[in-house]
Design an enzyme around this catalytic site. Structure first.
Site, mmCIF file in Angstrom:
data_model
loop_
_atom_site.group_PDB
_atom_site.id
_atom_site.type_symbol
_atom_site.label_atom_id
_atom_site.label_comp_id
_atom_site.label_asym_id
_atom_site.label_seq_id
_atom_site.Cartn_x
_atom_site.Cartn_y
_atom_site.Cartn_z
ATOM 1 N N ASP A 7 0.866 -1.163 0.000
ATOM 2 C CA ASP A 7 0.000 0.000 0.000
ATOM 3 C C ASP A 7 0.913 1.226 0.000
ATOM 4 O O ASP A 7 2.118 1.122 0.257
ATOM 5 C CB ASP A 7 -0.907 -0.028 1.239
ATOM 6 C CG ASP A 7 -1.844 1.164 1.314
ATOM 7 O OD1 ASP A 7 -2.425 1.532 0.283
ATOM 8 O OD2 ASP A 7 -1.966 1.737 2.415
ATOM 9 N N ASP A 9 -0.191 5.108 0.932
ATOM 10 C CA ASP A 9 -0.427 6.162 1.915
ATOM 11 C C ASP A 9 -0.409 5.608 3.338
ATOM 12 O O ASP A 9 -1.098 4.628 3.651
ATOM 13 C CB ASP A 9 -1.768 6.838 1.635
ATOM 14 C CG ASP A 9 -1.813 7.442 0.234
ATOM 15 O OD1 ASP A 9 -0.789 8.004 -0.190
ATOM 16 O OD2 ASP A 9 -2.863 7.349 -0.424
#
Length: 222
Positions: A7, A9
């Site tokens: 991922d 953020d």
């Protein structure tokens, strides 16, 4: 094939690039500060709570791109990278990505943020493979506000990785080992799918699940 999925953020960077890009457009004068910030904050809270309507959010977030055009938007994003993103990128995150690359793993950033915002960030990390929300574009190449294909959000991240594998003649069954690093409860479906889930800087809802299931917890930015 060995996969290392990340991922973006609050996982590889300690900020939310989508939210930050929205706030950056305010500093450019592209949006009214009070109106935009109120809406942006509301969407962000929905995301953290796991209740975000991704289609509604994309219509909101990409509207300035169509309004200002590709050339102006690209120039603004270069400033965004220099002023917001690169100062937030940490050596420890670069090192983690490099460890997997050096081990021969196929590294992919899998994010629910759109490809306009995230492609330059993936490139800055030296990651060629990006699975992000694809934007539908009109004949002039401007975003329409719709999502093209399956959004890489929640269960959609699993589907998009499956599509990526299938396009290369693979499936989950042919993956020798898969690791996924994420901070978010929204990514629980993909965390449950891989061989090695790593709760990375986990949010308040993901941390107890990771602890209960014995998943590795990585506090990358401490």
């Amino acid at each position: 094939m060995r996969l290392a999925l990340f991922d973006l953020d609050h996982t590889l960077i300690p900020i939310d690039s989508d939210y930050s890009w929205g706030q950056f457009t305010v500093t450019l004068g592209w949006r009214d500060a009070e109106t935009h910030t109120r809406a942006n904050d509301a969407f962000y809270e929905q995301y953290k709570a796991g209740t975000l309507d991704i289609h509604e959010y994309i219509r909101f977030s990409v509207a300035p791109l169509a309004e200002h055009g590709a050339q102006k938007s690209d120039a603004a994003h270069r400033r965004f990278m220099d002023e917001v993103i690169r100062p937030a990128m940490k050596p420890v995150a670069f090192d983690l990505v490099r460890q997997h690359q050096d081990a021969g793993d196929t590294v992919i950033i899998v994010t629910a943020t759109n490809e306009f915002v995230t492609r330059p960030i993936a490139e800055a990390f030296g990651v060629d493979e990006l699975i992000a929300i694809d934007l539908e574009r009109d004949a002039q190449g401007e975003p329409t506000g719709a999502i093209r294909g399956t959004p890489s959000f929640r269960e959609g991240k699993v589907a998009r990785v499956e599509q990526w594998l299938a396009a290369r003649g693979h499936s989950w069954a042919s993956v020798a080992h898969s690791t996924f690093y994420s901070d978010s409860i929204n990514d629980l479906p993909l965390l449950e799918k891989v061989h090695e889930p790593v709760a990375t800087n986990p949010d308040a809802r993901l941390r107890p699940i990771a602890s209960e299931r014995g998943w590795r917890i990585l506090n990358l930015f401490e």
